[in-house]
Design a protein around this motif. Sequence first.
Motif, mmCIF file in Angstrom:
data_model
loop_
_atom_site.group_PDB
_atom_site.id
_atom_site.type_symbol
_atom_site.label_atom_id
_atom_site.label_comp_id
_atom_site.label_asym_id
_atom_site.label_seq_id
_atom_site.Cartn_x
_atom_site.Cartn_y
_atom_site.Cartn_z
ATOM 1 N N GLN A 7 18.592 56.579 61.656
ATOM 2 C CA GLN A 7 17.189 56.856 61.923
ATOM 3 C C GLN A 7 16.712 58.320 61.243
ATOM 4 O O GLN A 7 15.614 58.456 60.546
ATOM 5 N N LYS A 8 17.871 59.337 61.651
ATOM 6 C CA LYS A 8 17.453 60.649 61.194
ATOM 7 C C LYS A 8 17.470 60.695 59.808
ATOM 8 O O LYS A 8 16.579 61.510 59.079
ATOM 9 N N ASP A 9 18.221 60.089 58.908
ATOM 10 C CA ASP A 9 18.233 59.829 57.312
ATOM 11 C C ASP A 9 16.749 59.311 57.203
ATOM 12 O O ASP A 9 16.434 59.662 55.839
ATOM 13 N N MET A 10 16.545 58.270 57.371
ATOM 14 C CA MET A 10 15.300 57.719 57.240
ATOM 15 C C MET A 10 14.030 58.634 57.336
ATOM 16 O O MET A 10 13.531 58.801 56.333
ATOM 17 N N ILE A 11 13.844 59.466 58.348
ATOM 18 C CA ILE A 11 13.091 60.455 58.496
ATOM 19 C C ILE A 11 13.297 61.455 57.573
ATOM 20 O O ILE A 11 11.997 61.932 56.971
ATOM 21 N N ALA A 12 14.370 61.936 57.361
ATOM 22 C CA ALA A 12 14.488 63.021 56.225
ATOM 23 C C ALA A 12 14.004 62.278 54.861
ATOM 24 O O ALA A 12 13.447 63.106 54.094
ATOM 25 N N ALA A 13 14.362 61.176 54.654
ATOM 26 C CA ALA A 13 13.919 60.525 53.442
ATOM 27 C C ALA A 13 12.310 60.551 53.141
ATOM 28 O O ALA A 13 11.684 60.699 52.156
ATOM 29 N N MET A 14 11.801 60.207 54.338
ATOM 30 C CA MET A 14 10.193 60.186 54.363
ATOM 31 C C MET A 14 9.673 61.449 54.061
ATOM 32 O O MET A 14 8.533 61.737 53.464
ATOM 33 N N LYS A 15 10.138 62.727 54.870
ATOM 34 C CA LYS A 15 9.813 64.139 54.703
ATOM 35 C C LYS A 15 10.003 64.553 53.327
ATOM 36 O O LYS A 15 9.332 65.260 52.666
ATOM 37 N N ALA A 16 10.961 63.983 52.456
ATOM 38 C CA ALA A 16 11.388 64.304 51.102
ATOM 39 C C ALA A 16 10.484 63.452 50.172
ATOM 40 O O ALA A 16 10.690 63.596 48.913
ATOM 41 N N ARG A 17 9.861 62.343 50.741
ATOM 42 C CA ARG A 17 9.116 61.456 50.041
ATOM 43 C C ARG A 17 9.818 60.686 48.876
ATOM 44 O O ARG A 17 9.185 60.456 47.752
ATOM 45 N N ASP A 18 10.948 60.529 49.284
ATOM 46 C CA ASP A 18 11.771 59.552 48.409
ATOM 47 C C ASP A 18 11.725 58.152 48.970
ATOM 48 O O ASP A 18 12.579 57.599 49.884
ATOM 49 N N LYS A 19 10.749 57.480 48.326
ATOM 50 C CA LYS A 19 10.329 56.081 48.624
ATOM 51 C C LYS A 19 11.549 55.097 48.488
ATOM 52 O O LYS A 19 11.803 54.330 49.547
ATOM 53 N N VAL A 20 12.168 55.201 47.528
ATOM 54 C CA VAL A 20 13.370 54.519 47.056
ATOM 55 C C VAL A 20 14.495 54.582 48.404
ATOM 56 O O VAL A 20 14.989 53.344 48.994
ATOM 57 N N ARG A 21 14.938 55.737 48.686
ATOM 58 C CA ARG A 21 15.790 55.882 49.582
ATOM 59 C C ARG A 21 15.416 55.517 51.070
ATOM 60 O O ARG A 21 15.948 54.901 51.927
ATOM 61 N N LYS A 22 14.040 55.864 51.394
ATOM 62 C CA LYS A 22 13.559 55.425 52.638
ATOM 63 C C LYS A 22 13.385 54.027 52.818
ATOM 64 O O LYS A 22 13.846 53.520 53.756
ATOM 65 N N ASP A 23 13.058 53.137 51.742
ATOM 66 C CA ASP A 23 13.105 51.711 51.804
ATOM 67 C C ASP A 23 14.415 51.307 52.160
ATOM 68 O O ASP A 23 14.563 50.139 52.641
ATOM 69 N N ALA A 24 15.556 51.723 51.268
ATOM 70 C CA ALA A 24 16.630 51.001 51.717
ATOM 71 C C ALA A 24 17.366 51.318 52.994
ATOM 72 O O ALA A 24 17.821 50.543 53.654
ATOM 73 N N ILE A 25 17.071 52.460 53.464
ATOM 74 C CA ILE A 25 17.520 52.850 54.837
ATOM 75 C C ILE A 25 16.773 52.061 55.750
ATOM 76 O O ILE A 25 17.339 51.481 56.938
ATOM 77 N N SER A 26 15.532 51.967 55.686
ATOM 78 C CA SER A 26 14.445 51.070 56.646
ATOM 79 C C SER A 26 15.165 49.841 56.903
ATOM 80 O O SER A 26 15.039 49.409 57.818
ATOM 81 N N THR A 27 15.478 49.013 55.454
ATOM 82 C CA THR A 27 16.171 47.684 55.482
ATOM 83 C C THR A 27 17.371 47.842 56.403
ATOM 84 O O THR A 27 17.451 46.869 57.229
ATOM 85 N N LEU A 28 17.962 48.820 56.398
ATOM 86 C CA LEU A 28 19.459 48.959 57.123
ATOM 87 C C LEU A 28 18.933 48.919 58.834
ATOM 88 O O LEU A 28 19.661 48.365 59.528
ATOM 89 N N VAL A 29 17.988 49.880 59.077
ATOM 90 C CA VAL A 29 17.389 50.166 60.378
ATOM 91 C C VAL A 29 16.889 48.637 61.161
ATOM 92 O O VAL A 29 17.205 48.646 61.932
ATOM 93 N N SER A 30 15.986 48.121 60.127
ATOM 94 C CA SER A 30 15.495 46.787 60.708
ATOM 95 C C SER A 30 16.255 45.867 61.080
ATOM 96 O O SER A 30 16.378 45.260 61.977
ATOM 97 N N ALA A 31 17.294 45.684 59.871
ATOM 98 C CA ALA A 31 18.512 44.600 60.142
ATOM 99 C C ALA A 31 19.200 45.024 61.293
ATOM 100 O O ALA A 31 19.615 43.857 62.125
ATOM 101 N N ALA A 32 19.723 46.321 61.630
ATOM 102 C CA ALA A 32 20.387 46.672 62.703
ATOM 103 C C ALA A 32 19.738 46.322 64.053
ATOM 104 O O ALA A 32 19.973 45.723 65.008
ATOM 105 N N LYS A 33 18.210 46.561 64.090
ATOM 106 C CA LYS A 33 17.576 46.501 65.290
ATOM 107 C C LYS A 33 17.421 44.806 65.582
ATOM 108 O O LYS A 33 17.483 44.488 66.776
ATOM 109 N N LYS A 34 17.184 44.070 64.494
ATOM 110 C CA LYS A 34 17.105 42.581 64.731
ATOM 111 C C LYS A 34 18.492 42.069 65.289
ATOM 112 O O LYS A 34 18.351 41.257 66.045
ATOM 113 N N ALA A 35 19.649 42.285 64.580
ATOM 114 C CA ALA A 35 20.804 42.068 65.049
ATOM 115 C C ALA A 35 21.192 42.444 66.507
ATOM 116 O O ALA A 35 21.568 41.448 67.373
#
Length: 145
Positions: A7-35
């Motif tokens: 979650q912290k890395d996803m927020i950092a990617a958002m702040k850095a405006r790194d869309k590709v990285r944010k989307d990839a980490i976001s996928t992991l976060v959502s999959a972990a929450k779903k599981a």
Amino acid sequence: MQFETLQKDMIAAMKARDKVRKDAISTLVSAAKKAAIDEGCRDDIKEELVNRVILKEMKSVKEQIDTCPASREDLLAEYQTRYDIFAEYAPQMMSAEEVEAYITEKFADVAASKNKGQIMKAVMPELKGKADGSVINQVVQKLCQ
């Protein structure tokens, strides 16, 4: 991998405006929450669950890379970038030597039987998520000779 770290890395990617990285980490976060919801532990997401989800997502992206037509270089590059980001968070897998040492130490009695089926049945639940299945298979094959 700790869920909070993701979650912290996803927020950092958002702040850095790194869309590709944010989307990839976001996928992991959502999959972990779903599981976690599926397993009934939504409030306390364990490291083991997050690692399992990361490996599953890596496998799925690897399949996308393998099945992507060579003419679609843009998609191939996107999948490879996503795979590389997932790999940063993936748990370190045991090497063949480590697997062999683990089996001979913890499962000496079963390994002495040289029955591949029994060894695999005993070892696989212990090493799931810690070592690649093909590596375990090779080591067991070697021990049974």
